[in-house]
Scaffold this active site. Structure first.
Site: not given
Ligand code: FAD
Length: 276
Positions: A9, A100
């Site tokens: 990632e 978020d």
């Protein structure tokens, strides 16, 4: 020990130097033959172009590229546009998240939770995308209870996710227990452990506080004791992470997903030690 499927990632770089560094990182990691490489997405769309550019560059280099996509703060129309763009470029793998909201951004958007995003992607694109979702062996910090969080995970999978990647953890038992509990509730899809190599004490403690991952006391005390001795932190971190990964691999995990923070070295050394 033979390695399971490996994935890496990255976050989308913000500068030309960061882009160059990430290119070099990919070159270093390529010999490990990753199954895919994923690129994070700033909730509220803050990295939308950067995520797309990075994903397309990786795909043009021949890697399977998986953009992350978060729904919080987004309209269905904006998500639709992003998904259409990926599809038009032949991207078939995404990591679907709630995300978020950055502080100061108030609107939740049209889709409240990751399971709503999974449902939306399936409704609009049927089986075009392989959908990954997030899993939390130590439970999401905002969840009402471990049971409620596990039930949310099951809901996301049943909404049409193909597989999951976990938040990082340093307690392998939490992962094994989570996978067992998910199996008991009918989820047999791969739940791939997320691996965060330990390279920086302050950063690790900060991230872990935010995301609810527990750093066992014996690890934090040892790291703290190394002070500014980066080499000691590096060596200890590699030993700890390799031992955790060995246990995961010995127990048959379906893959290892490395949170690289755009650096190759730690993930590469751990993989080499595992396969050596
Ligand atoms: P959800 O699955 O929607 O869960 C969020 C919270 O809501 C949980 O507490 C859950 O228990 C609760 N919940 C869910 N459904 C319900 C319901 N129906 N009723 C009540 N409560 C409910 N963040 C980014 O901004 N960009 C990224 O690229 C990114 N990549 C990530 C990759 C991985 C592998 C992981 C593990 C996390 C990543 N994150 C990323 C962080 C993630 O966005 C945050 O952890 C976020 O707070 C939750 O996202 P989620 O998709 O897990 O949310």
């Amino acid at each position: 020990m033979s390695l399971p499927k490996i994935s890496f990632e990255f976050f989308p770089p913000k500068t030309a130097a960061g882009t160059e560094k990430l290119r070099a990182t990919r070159v270093q990691l390529a010999p490990l033959k990753p199954k895919f490489m994923s690129v994070t997405f700033g909730a509220g769309g803050s990295t939308q172009q950067g995520t797309l550019n990075t994903v397309l560059e990786m795909a043009s280099e021949g890697f399977e590229a998986a953009p992350h996509l978060s729904c919080i703060g987004a309209s269905k129309e904006s998500l639709r546009c992003i998904l259409m763009q990926y599809r038009a470029h032949g991207i078939r793998h995404i990591v679907a998240l709630r995300g978020d909201l950055p502080s100061g951004m108030g609107e939740i958007g049209e889709l409240r939770y990751a399971c709503d995003l999974v449902t939306f992607v399936r409704a609009e694109h049927s089986d075009w995308f392989h959908i990954e979702v997030a899993a939390y062996p130590e439970y999401h910090p905002q969840s009402k209870s471990p049971r409620a969080d596990l039930e949310n995970f099951i809901r996301k999978m049943k909404a049409g996710a193909n597989s999951a990647i976990t938040q990082y953890f340093y307690n392998a038992d939490a992962y094994f227990r989570f996978v067992d509990d998910a199996h008991k509730l009918g989820v047999d899809a791969p739940i791939v452990p997320g691996i965060m190599p330990i390279t920086n004490y302050i950063q690790l403690m900060r991230f872990s506080k935010m995301c609810g991952a527990e750093v066992p006391k014996w690890i934090s005390r040892r790291l703290e004791g190394f002070g500014d001795d980066r080499e000691a932190i590096r060596a200890f971190g590699l030993d700890v992470m390799t031992a955790i990964c060995e246990r995961l691999v010995a127990n048959g995990v379906p893959g290892l997903h490395f949170y690289t923070l755009n650096s190759a070295v730690a993930s590469k050394v751990i993989c080499e030690r595992l396969s050596g």
